[in-house]
Design a protein around this motif. Structure first.
Motif, PDB file in Angstrom:
ATOM      1  N   SER A   1     -27.385 -19.387 -37.916  1.00 39.73           N
ATOM      2  CA  SER A   1     -28.518 -19.971 -37.234  1.00 39.73           C
ATOM      3  C   SER A   1     -28.404 -19.718 -35.717  1.00 39.73           C
ATOM      4  O   SER A   1     -29.381 -19.355 -35.081  1.00 39.73           O
ATOM      5  CB  SER A   1     -28.567 -21.450 -37.600  1.00 39.73           C
ATOM      6  N   TYR A   2     -27.214 -19.926 -35.167  1.00 40.38           N
ATOM      7  CA  TYR A   2     -26.988 -19.684 -33.735  1.00 40.38           C
ATOM      8  C   TYR A   2     -27.255 -18.216 -33.411  1.00 40.38           C
ATOM      9  O   TYR A   2     -27.920 -17.890 -32.439  1.00 40.38           O
ATOM     10  CB  TYR A   2     -25.548 -20.065 -33.360  1.00 40.38           C
ATOM     11  N   ILE A   3     -26.734 -17.332 -34.256  1.00 37.38           N
ATOM     12  CA  ILE A   3     -26.902 -15.889 -34.021  1.00 37.38           C
ATOM     13  C   ILE A   3     -28.384 -15.526 -34.058  1.00 37.38           C
ATOM     14  O   ILE A   3     -28.882 -14.822 -33.172  1.00 37.38           O
ATOM     15  CB  ILE A   3     -26.116 -15.070 -35.064  1.00 37.38           C
ATOM     16  N   ARG A   4     -29.098 -16.015 -35.074  1.00 33.24           N
ATOM     17  CA  ARG A   4     -30.528 -15.708 -35.183  1.00 33.24           C
ATOM     18  C   ARG A   4     -31.292 -16.239 -33.969  1.00 33.24           C
ATOM     19  O   ARG A   4     -32.181 -15.589 -33.449  1.00 33.24           O
ATOM     20  CB  ARG A   4     -31.108 -16.323 -36.464  1.00 33.24           C
ATOM     21  N   LYS A   5     -30.927 -17.442 -33.519  1.00 35.69           N
ATOM     22  CA  LYS A   5     -31.660 -18.068 -32.423  1.00 35.69           C
ATOM     23  C   LYS A   5     -31.457 -17.321 -31.107  1.00 35.69           C
ATOM     24  O   LYS A   5     -32.410 -17.136 -30.350  1.00 35.69           O
ATOM     25  CB  LYS A   5     -31.221 -19.525 -32.259  1.00 35.69           C
ATOM     26  N   TRP A   6     -30.237 -16.881 -30.817  1.00 34.54           N
ATOM     27  CA  TRP A   6     -29.935 -16.350 -29.496  1.00 34.54           C
ATOM     28  C   TRP A   6     -29.716 -14.842 -29.439  1.00 34.54           C
ATOM     29  O   TRP A   6     -29.523 -14.293 -28.356  1.00 34.54           O
ATOM     30  CB  TRP A   6     -28.702 -17.050 -28.923  1.00 34.54           C
ATOM     31  N   GLU A   7     -29.782 -14.172 -30.572  1.00 38.02           N
ATOM     32  CA  GLU A   7     -29.477 -12.741 -30.553  1.00 38.02           C
ATOM     33  C   GLU A   7     -30.497 -11.932 -29.744  1.00 38.02           C
ATOM     34  O   GLU A   7     -30.132 -11.059 -28.972  1.00 38.02           O
ATOM     35  CB  GLU A   7     -29.415 -12.194 -31.991  1.00 38.02           C
ATOM     36  N   SER A   8     -31.771 -12.194 -29.916  1.00 38.09           N
ATOM     37  CA  SER A   8     -32.776 -11.391 -29.214  1.00 38.09           C
ATOM     38  C   SER A   8     -32.933 -11.813 -27.746  1.00 38.09           C
ATOM     39  O   SER A   8     -33.274 -10.999 -26.902  1.00 38.09           O
ATOM     40  CB  SER A   8     -34.121 -11.473 -29.932  1.00 38.09           C
ATOM     41  N   VAL A   9     -32.691 -13.076 -27.456  1.00 40.88           N
ATOM     42  CA  VAL A   9     -32.817 -13.563 -26.072  1.00 40.88           C
ATOM     43  C   VAL A   9     -31.457 -14.113 -25.676  1.00 40.88           C
ATOM     44  O   VAL A   9     -31.177 -15.282 -25.883  1.00 40.88           O
ATOM     45  CB  VAL A   9     -33.883 -14.688 -25.981  1.00 40.88           C
ATOM     46  N   ARG A  10     -30.645 -13.283 -25.128  1.00 41.54           N
ATOM     47  CA  ARG A  10     -29.273 -13.712 -24.834  1.00 41.54           C
ATOM     48  C   ARG A  10     -29.198 -14.319 -23.424  1.00 41.54           C
ATOM     49  O   ARG A  10     -29.318 -13.618 -22.429  1.00 41.54           O
ATOM     50  CB  ARG A  10     -28.324 -12.535 -24.921  1.00 41.54           C
ATOM     51  N   PRO A  11     -28.973 -15.612 -23.382  1.00 40.06           N
ATOM     52  CA  PRO A  11     -28.793 -16.231 -22.059  1.00 40.06           C
ATOM     53  C   PRO A  11     -27.422 -15.855 -21.488  1.00 40.06           C
ATOM     54  O   PRO A  11     -26.566 -15.347 -22.190  1.00 40.06           O
ATOM     55  CB  PRO A  11     -28.864 -17.730 -22.362  1.00 40.06           C
ATOM     56  N   ALA A  12     -27.264 -16.115 -20.227  1.00 39.77           N
ATOM     57  CA  ALA A  12     -25.979 -15.830 -19.582  1.00 39.77           C
ATOM     58  C   ALA A  12     -24.888 -16.621 -20.288  1.00 39.77           C
ATOM     59  O   ALA A  12     -25.106 -17.743 -20.739  1.00 39.77           O
ATOM     60  CB  ALA A  12     -26.045 -16.199 -18.112  1.00 39.77           C
ATOM     61  N   GLU A  13     -23.714 -16.032 -20.355  1.00 40.37           N
ATOM     62  CA  GLU A  13     -22.544 -16.649 -20.981  1.00 40.37           C
ATOM     63  C   GLU A  13     -22.821 -17.095 -22.417  1.00 40.37           C
ATOM     64  O   GLU A  13     -22.382 -18.156 -22.847  1.00 40.37           O
ATOM     65  CB  GLU A  13     -22.048 -17.830 -20.139  1.00 40.37           C
ATOM     66  N   ASN A  14     -23.544 -16.296 -23.145  1.00 41.90           N
ATOM     67  CA  ASN A  14     -23.800 -16.650 -24.550  1.00 41.90           C
ATOM     68  C   ASN A  14     -22.585 -16.310 -25.402  1.00 41.90           C
ATOM     69  O   ASN A  14     -21.692 -15.588 -24.996  1.00 41.90           O
ATOM     70  CB  ASN A  14     -25.050 -15.927 -25.071  1.00 41.90           C
ATOM     71  N   HIS A  15     -22.603 -16.809 -26.602  1.00 40.90           N
ATOM     72  CA  HIS A  15     -21.468 -16.627 -27.519  1.00 40.90           C
ATOM     73  C   HIS A  15     -21.917 -15.951 -28.819  1.00 40.90           C
ATOM     74  O   HIS A  15     -21.306 -16.135 -29.866  1.00 40.90           O
ATOM     75  CB  HIS A  15     -20.831 -17.981 -27.831  1.00 40.90           C
ATOM     76  N   VAL A  16     -22.958 -15.150 -28.733  1.00 40.07           N
ATOM     77  CA  VAL A  16     -23.484 -14.484 -29.929  1.00 40.07           C
ATOM     78  C   VAL A  16     -22.431 -13.564 -30.532  1.00 40.07           C
ATOM     79  O   VAL A  16     -22.208 -13.573 -31.739  1.00 40.07           O
ATOM     80  CB  VAL A  16     -24.791 -13.713 -29.609  1.00 40.07           C
ATOM     81  N   ASP A  17     -21.761 -12.767 -29.712  1.00 34.77           N
ATOM     82  CA  ASP A  17     -20.743 -11.852 -30.235  1.00 34.77           C
ATOM     83  C   ASP A  17     -19.580 -12.628 -30.856  1.00 34.77           C
ATOM     84  O   ASP A  17     -19.054 -12.243 -31.906  1.00 34.77           O
ATOM     85  CB  ASP A  17     -20.240 -10.913 -29.141  1.00 34.77           C
ATOM     86  N   ASP A  18     -19.203 -13.706 -30.215  1.00 32.46           N
ATOM     87  CA  ASP A  18     -18.130 -14.546 -30.772  1.00 32.46           C
ATOM     88  C   ASP A  18     -18.572 -15.138 -32.119  1.00 32.46           C
ATOM     89  O   ASP A  18     -17.793 -15.180 -33.076  1.00 32.46           O
ATOM     90  CB  ASP A  18     -17.773 -15.690 -29.815  1.00 32.46           C
ATOM     91  N   ALA A  19     -19.798 -15.598 -32.171  1.00 28.50           N
ATOM     92  CA  ALA A  19     -20.327 -16.180 -33.412  1.00 28.50           C
ATOM     93  C   ALA A  19     -20.390 -15.127 -34.515  1.00 28.50           C
ATOM     94  O   ALA A  19     -20.030 -15.394 -35.677  1.00 28.50           O
ATOM     95  CB  ALA A  19     -21.705 -16.783 -33.170  1.00 28.50           C
ATOM     96  N   ARG A  20     -20.820 -13.923 -34.161  1.00 23.95           N
ATOM     97  CA  ARG A  20     -20.895 -12.839 -35.151  1.00 23.95           C
ATOM     98  C   ARG A  20     -19.489 -12.509 -35.683  1.00 23.95           C
ATOM     99  O   ARG A  20     -19.283 -12.343 -36.884  1.00 23.95           O
ATOM    100  CB  ARG A  20     -21.536 -11.600 -34.557  1.00 23.95           C
ATOM    101  N   ASN A  21     -18.517 -12.406 -34.802  1.00 27.82           N
ATOM    102  CA  ASN A  21     -17.137 -12.118 -35.220  1.00 27.82           C
ATOM    103  C   ASN A  21     -16.593 -13.225 -36.118  1.00 27.82           C
ATOM    104  O   ASN A  21     -15.928 -12.960 -37.127  1.00 27.82           O
ATOM    105  CB  ASN A  21     -16.228 -11.914 -34.009  1.00 27.82           C
ATOM    106  N   LEU A  22     -16.865 -14.467 -35.754  1.00 25.84           N
ATOM    107  CA  LEU A  22     -16.429 -15.604 -36.559  1.00 25.84           C
ATOM    108  C   LEU A  22     -17.103 -15.585 -37.931  1.00 25.84           C
ATOM    109  O   LEU A  22     -16.454 -15.780 -38.963  1.00 25.84           O
ATOM    110  CB  LEU A  22     -16.733 -16.919 -35.825  1.00 25.84           C
ATOM    111  N   TYR A  23     -18.405 -15.298 -37.918  1.00 27.84           N
ATOM    112  CA  TYR A  23     -19.159 -15.229 -39.177  1.00 27.84           C
ATOM    113  C   TYR A  23     -18.583 -14.137 -40.088  1.00 27.84           C
ATOM    114  O   TYR A  23     -18.360 -14.354 -41.279  1.00 27.84           O
ATOM    115  CB  TYR A  23     -20.638 -14.958 -38.895  1.00 27.84           C
ATOM    116  N   ASN A  24     -18.340 -12.953 -39.533  1.00 27.44           N
ATOM    117  CA  ASN A  24     -17.786 -11.848 -40.322  1.00 27.44           C
ATOM    118  C   ASN A  24     -16.406 -12.191 -40.874  1.00 27.44           C
ATOM    119  O   ASN A  24     -16.087 -11.857 -42.018  1.00 27.44           O
ATOM    120  CB  ASN A  24     -17.736 -10.559 -39.500  1.00 27.44           C
ATOM    121  N   ALA A  25     -15.594 -12.853 -40.079  1.00 21.71           N
ATOM    122  CA  ALA A  25     -14.256 -13.247 -40.538  1.00 21.71           C
ATOM    123  C   ALA A  25     -14.357 -14.264 -41.671  1.00 21.71           C
ATOM    124  O   ALA A  25     -13.638 -14.172 -42.677  1.00 21.71           O
ATOM    125  CB  ALA A  25     -13.449 -13.819 -39.372  1.00 21.71           C
TER     126      ALA A  25
END
Length: 184
Positions: A1-25
């Motif tokens: 949900s976090y990834i979907r919400k912030w992936e297209s509009v990435r605010p400064a200091e976002n954690h989308v990549d961290d969330a994606r890595n965590l999700y994949n793990a």
């Protein structure tokens, strides 16, 4: 949900990549656990039980053991039972053994049609037409018995035995003249 919400509009200091890595793990961990559970379940399967194999296949329809289960079930199918062969075909319409299953089904249906007739000519034709039949031995045994019956009828009432039938038996190569002479 976090990834979907912030992936297209990435605010400064976002954690989308961290969330994606965590999700994949987490996804890899869940997949590994599922594979381990499936492996443990496979070790419990009685490979000589169609019921166990089918239950496993129902629980794990995309199992890596599908081909093996196909072969095991085909090995357990009663090849003389029309319903059992048809059931295999229904379960594995594209299975490893589908061509053989169709051939066996045809042989079973043909043999079922012929064996009940007791007609020496039809059984002889079946033997000649189906050299690969799994019922060839039964057909030969039945033909041998019917030949003995014919010879017995000839011996017991030679004047009443139909000469046209005798000629047909010789012509069909069911009986030979030498065989008849040797048996009096």
């Amino acid at each position: 949900s976090y990834i979907r919400k912030w992936e297209s509009v990435r605010p400064a200091e976002n954690h989308v990549d961290d969330a994606r890595n965590l999700y994949n793990a987490l996804e890899a961990q869940v997949r590994a656990q599922a594979e381990q559970i499936e492996k443990q379940d496979w070790e419990k399967v009685n490979v000589f039980s169609q019921t166990d194999l089918m239950a496993y296949l129902a629980k794990y329809p995309n199992t890596v053991h599908r081909s093996e289960i196909d072969d095991l079930i085909w090995g357990l199918v009663d090849k003389e039972n029309v319903a059992a062969v048809q059931n295999y075909i229904a379960i594995f319409p594209n299975g490893n053994n589908i061509q053989e299953a169709n051939r066996v089904l045809h042989a079973v249906l043909s043999w079922t049609d012929v064996k009940g007739t007791g007609d020496i000519f039809r059984i002889n034709d079946y033997i000649k037409s189906n050299p690969e039949s799994p019922f060839l031995q039964q057909a030969r045994q039945m033909l041998l018995t019917l030949k003995q019956n014919e010879k017995q009828q000839m011996r017991s009432n030679p004047t009443l035995y139909d000469p046209n039938k005798l000629m047909a038996l010789i012509k069909a190569e069911i009986l030979t003249e030498n065989e008849l002479i040797m048996e009096n």
